[in-house]
Scaffold this motif. Structure first.
Motif, PDB file in Angstrom:
ATOM      1  N   PRO A 120       0.926  -1.233   0.068  1.00 47.71           N
ATOM      2  CA  PRO A 120      -0.022   0.021   0.121  1.00 47.71           C
ATOM      3  C   PRO A 120       0.886   1.331  -0.050  1.00 47.71           C
ATOM      4  N   GLU A 121       0.269   2.321  -0.455  1.00 50.88           N
ATOM      5  CA  GLU A 121       0.914   3.642  -0.365  1.00 50.88           C
ATOM      6  C   GLU A 121       0.372   4.102   0.693  1.00 50.88           C
ATOM      7  N   LEU A 122       1.148   5.295   1.348  1.00 46.54           N
ATOM      8  CA  LEU A 122       0.737   5.953   2.409  1.00 46.54           C
ATOM      9  C   LEU A 122       0.474   7.363   2.227  1.00 46.54           C
ATOM     10  N   GLN A 123      -0.462   7.964   2.643  1.00 45.53           N
ATOM     11  CA  GLN A 123      -0.907   9.403   2.575  1.00 45.53           C
ATOM     12  C   GLN A 123      -1.311  10.027   3.836  1.00 45.53           C
ATOM     13  N   ILE A 124      -0.611  11.151   4.432  1.00 49.60           N
ATOM     14  CA  ILE A 124      -1.063  11.706   5.727  1.00 49.60           C
ATOM     15  C   ILE A 124      -1.546  13.308   5.294  1.00 49.60           C
ATOM     16  N   ALA A 125      -2.623  13.676   6.059  1.00 47.08           N
ATOM     17  CA  ALA A 125      -2.959  14.989   6.087  1.00 47.08           C
ATOM     18  C   ALA A 125      -3.052  15.431   7.716  1.00 47.08           C
ATOM     19  N   ILE A 126      -2.611  16.804   7.738  1.00 41.52           N
ATOM     20  CA  ILE A 126      -2.660  17.300   9.076  1.00 41.52           C
ATOM     21  C   ILE A 126      -3.571  18.376   9.226  1.00 41.52           C
ATOM     22  N   TYR A 127      -4.236  18.484  10.322  1.00 43.89           N
ATOM     23  CA  TYR A 127      -5.188  19.577  10.756  1.00 43.89           C
ATOM     24  C   TYR A 127      -4.643  20.206  12.337  1.00 43.89           C
ATOM     25  N   GLN A 128      -4.701  21.348  12.330  1.00 41.37           N
ATOM     26  CA  GLN A 128      -4.733  21.793  13.889  1.00 41.37           C
ATOM     27  C   GLN A 128      -5.895  22.463  14.292  1.00 41.37           C
ATOM     28  N   TYR A 129      -6.294  22.639  15.295  1.00 38.33           N
ATOM     29  CA  TYR A 129      -7.615  23.194  15.873  1.00 38.33           C
ATOM     30  C   TYR A 129      -7.420  23.655  17.192  1.00 38.33           C
ATOM     31  N   GLY A 130      -8.167  24.583  17.859  1.00 38.38           N
ATOM     32  CA  GLY A 130      -8.288  24.818  19.294  1.00 38.38           C
ATOM     33  C   GLY A 130      -7.199  25.874  19.446  1.00 38.38           C
ATOM     34  N   SER A 144      -8.412  31.299  12.615  1.00 33.44           N
ATOM     35  CA  SER A 144      -9.559  32.093  12.312  1.00 33.44           C
ATOM     36  C   SER A 144     -10.896  31.749  13.051  1.00 33.44           C
ATOM     37  N   SER A 145     -11.392  32.578  13.681  1.00 42.61           N
ATOM     38  CA  SER A 145     -12.801  32.147  14.475  1.00 42.61           C
ATOM     39  C   SER A 145     -13.751  31.843  13.478  1.00 42.61           C
ATOM     40  N   ARG A 146     -13.762  32.642  12.418  1.00 39.27           N
ATOM     41  CA  ARG A 146     -14.740  31.968  11.394  1.00 39.27           C
ATOM     42  C   ARG A 146     -14.632  30.819  10.712  1.00 39.27           C
ATOM     43  N   GLU A 147     -13.557  29.935  10.776  1.00 38.82           N
ATOM     44  CA  GLU A 147     -13.302  28.714  10.347  1.00 38.82           C
ATOM     45  C   GLU A 147     -13.363  27.788  11.685  1.00 38.82           C
ATOM     46  N   TYR A 167     -11.552  28.110  14.588  1.00 34.97           N
ATOM     47  CA  TYR A 167     -10.363  27.699  14.866  1.00 34.97           C
ATOM     48  C   TYR A 167      -9.643  26.618  14.279  1.00 34.97           C
ATOM     49  N   ILE A 168      -9.814  26.084  13.023  1.00 34.58           N
ATOM     50  CA  ILE A 168      -9.403  25.071  12.582  1.00 34.58           C
ATOM     51  C   ILE A 168      -8.462  25.427  11.314  1.00 34.58           C
ATOM     52  N   GLN A 169      -7.641  24.488  10.792  1.00 38.70           N
ATOM     53  CA  GLN A 169      -6.687  24.879   9.767  1.00 38.70           C
ATOM     54  C   GLN A 169      -6.094  23.908   9.320  1.00 38.70           C
ATOM     55  N   GLN A 170      -6.152  23.625   7.972  1.00 43.08           N
ATOM     56  CA  GLN A 170      -5.678  22.561   7.259  1.00 43.08           C
ATOM     57  C   GLN A 170      -4.110  22.919   7.007  1.00 43.08           C
ATOM     58  N   VAL A 171      -3.414  22.369   7.620  1.00 37.74           N
ATOM     59  CA  VAL A 171      -1.948  22.371   7.694  1.00 37.74           C
ATOM     60  C   VAL A 171      -1.332  21.861   6.396  1.00 37.74           C
ATOM     61  N   LEU A 172      -1.958  20.654   6.188  1.00 38.69           N
ATOM     62  CA  LEU A 172      -1.328  19.810   5.082  1.00 38.69           C
ATOM     63  C   LEU A 172      -2.492  18.944   4.242  1.00 38.69           C
ATOM     64  N   ASN A 173      -2.726  19.014   2.905  1.00 35.95           N
ATOM     65  CA  ASN A 173      -3.652  17.924   2.315  1.00 35.95           C
ATOM     66  C   ASN A 173      -2.942  16.713   2.428  1.00 35.95           C
ATOM     67  N   PHE A 174      -3.551  15.598   2.064  1.00 39.60           N
ATOM     68  CA  PHE A 174      -3.247  14.279   1.775  1.00 39.60           C
ATOM     69  C   PHE A 174      -1.776  14.378   0.943  1.00 39.60           C
ATOM     70  N   SER A 175      -0.653  13.942   1.402  1.00 42.14           N
ATOM     71  CA  SER A 175       0.627  14.036   0.941  1.00 42.14           C
ATOM     72  C   SER A 175       1.495  12.583   1.206  1.00 42.14           C
ATOM     73  N   GLN A 203     -16.483  19.963  14.697  1.00 38.95           N
ATOM     74  CA  GLN A 203     -16.279  20.467  13.685  1.00 38.95           C
ATOM     75  C   GLN A 203     -15.069  20.354  12.595  1.00 38.95           C
ATOM     76  N   VAL A 204     -13.936  19.993  13.531  1.00 37.79           N
ATOM     77  CA  VAL A 204     -12.672  19.667  12.663  1.00 37.79           C
ATOM     78  C   VAL A 204     -12.872  18.433  12.130  1.00 37.79           C
ATOM     79  N   ILE A 205     -13.670  17.367  12.662  1.00 39.25           N
ATOM     80  CA  ILE A 205     -13.763  16.152  12.051  1.00 39.25           C
ATOM     81  C   ILE A 205     -14.477  16.314  10.712  1.00 39.25           C
ATOM     82  N   GLN A 206     -15.591  17.194  10.832  1.00 40.12           N
ATOM     83  CA  GLN A 206     -16.383  17.422   9.707  1.00 40.12           C
ATOM     84  C   GLN A 206     -15.585  18.141   8.449  1.00 40.12           C
ATOM     85  N   THR A 207     -14.767  19.223   8.883  1.00 39.81           N
ATOM     86  CA  THR A 207     -13.859  19.918   8.001  1.00 39.81           C
ATOM     87  C   THR A 207     -13.048  19.141   7.310  1.00 39.81           C
TER      88      THR A 207
END
Length: 391
Positions: free
Chosen positions: A91-101, A106-109, A111-119, A143-147
């Motif tokens: 299998p290939e391996l792809q990892i994505a990263i989000y930070q939250y809290g 941004s409070s509008r988002e 307090y969630i940010q995609q740091v890295l898409n699947f890579s 919210q971060v799970i849904q994002t």
């Protein structure tokens, strides 16, 4: 001129036949067009992929969690190096990263940010993990799970292993978006949500972290994120680190990304060493594996592709040492570097086998990294359910 009834009849029949044949030809033409544009049925991808999204709480007091994640990256990579799917495909391996809290987000988002898409770029994944810093904020797990479900391309291949690991220390039900709805959506995408509560086991249950995992048949784990992880040093570590330096010299950068990516490779080696020598060893082992592939900027990895033709690379995209060389000379240079790299990687892998045997002999419960132990156990169990095996 008078026409007989017979002549008129024959004429009308001829005209009718002409229009009928003309219509039939057009109809057949349309049918052919429809056939060629028909969308074929979905087929399973030949390349199985493990997709892991790390959702990390970067609010205050989470520095220990982030440091454990930086180290854990290489354990995950090394775990899947020898994994094999039911169809005997690696299998290939792809990892994505989000930070939250984090208040800096941004409070509008939420307090969630995609740091890295699947890579699958391991140096880039490492770089993004080391870029994280902590600050106070509001933690909205649902919210971060849904994002991450909305923004990431999870794919539709049922054989792919798709996992979310969300770690934090605030109640799981905070925020406007109900975590149960997010879990339902994850289940529809065949994504398993694993929850890691940074605190006491019972406290995590009371604050819904276990329920968040249960809804998708995921794993609930509780860790002491501030615990200092005791790593076991071995007699093979220094040799592996020296071999890693030799390994770096086998890379031949090319194209617009070449020099930048080569610098990133060295920087991430330094980051791993600054964290701990054992982390640098784990990274070196990952770099000796099939999952560390840099075909977009390294000529050795690029040359392994079936459609590779060195003559198609523009002269200005070549590194200084290959400028003005003939095609034969360039191919010979690449082959020599590839042979050298293969020998170094095999040596690292052999030393790592001895290293792992040494660790297994000297390991105790106290030596287990909190996040390392929790994640690897969950990954192994969920991969086994997809008929993954380890050679």
């Amino acid at each position: 001129m008078k026409l007989s009834l017979k002549s008129i009849t024959i004429g009308l029949l001829t005209i009718a036949l002409y229009f009928f044949n003309s219509y039939e030809l057009k109809a057949n033409s349309k049918k052919e067009t429809i056939i060629t544009k028909r969308i074929p049925p979905l087929e399973k991808s030949k390349n199985n992929t493990v997709k892991i999204a790390l959702l990390l709480d970067t609010s205050n007091s989470m520095d220990g969690l982030i440091n454990q994640a930086k180290s854990q990256l290489w354990d995950i990579v090394n775990e899947f190096t020898n994994a094999e799917c039911q169809n005997k495909i690696r299998p290939e391996l792809q990892i994505a990263i989000y930070q939250y809290g984090n208040d800096h987000l941004s409070s509008r988002e939420g307090y969630i940010q995609q740091v890295l898409n699947f890579s699958n770029d391991l140096d880039e994944i490492s770089e993004k993990l080391f870029s994280l810093s902590t600050n106070g904020g509001e933690e909205y797990c649902g919210q971060v799970i849904q994002t991450s479900l909305n923004q990431l391309d999870w794919g539709k291949n049922p054989d792919n292993l798709k996992m979310i690991f969300i770690a934090g220390n605030e109640p799981f039900d905070q925020g406007h978006l109900n975590f149960k709805d997010a879990a339902t959506n994850a289940k529809e995408k065949n994504v398993i949500v694993n929850t890691i509560y940074c605190g006491g086991y019972e406290e995590g249950i009371q604050t819904h972290w276990k329920e968040g995992a249960r809804l998708t048949a995921g794993e609930y784990m509780a860790i002491d994120h501030n615990r200092e992880v005791v790593q076991i040093s071995t007699p093979y570590d220094d040799i592996i680190i020296k071999l890693n330096s030799k390994l770096n010299k086998t890379y031949i950068s090319y194209g617009s990304l070449g020099i930048t990516k080569m610098e990133m490779q060295i920087t991430q080696d330094d980051n791993a060493m600054a964290l701990e020598e054992v982390v640098a060893v784990k990274r070196a082992v990952s770099k000796s594996s099939r999952l560390y592939n840099n075909k977009h900027w390294d000529l050795v990895d690029a040359s392994k592709e079936k459609d590779f033709d060195v003559s198609e690379i523009k002269p200005e995209a070549l590194p200084k040492e290959l400028k003005g060389k003939s095609k034969k000379e360039i191919e010979s240079f690449i082959t020599n570097k590839a042979t050298e790299r293969n020998e170094i990687q095999n040596e690292i892998q052999e030393l790592n086998r001895k290293r792992e045997a040494y660790i297994a002999k000297n390991k105790s419960e106290e030596n287990n990294g909190e996040l390392e132990s929790a994640m690897l156990k969950a990954i192994k169990r969920q991969a086994s359910a997809k008929n993954y095996i380890w050679k």
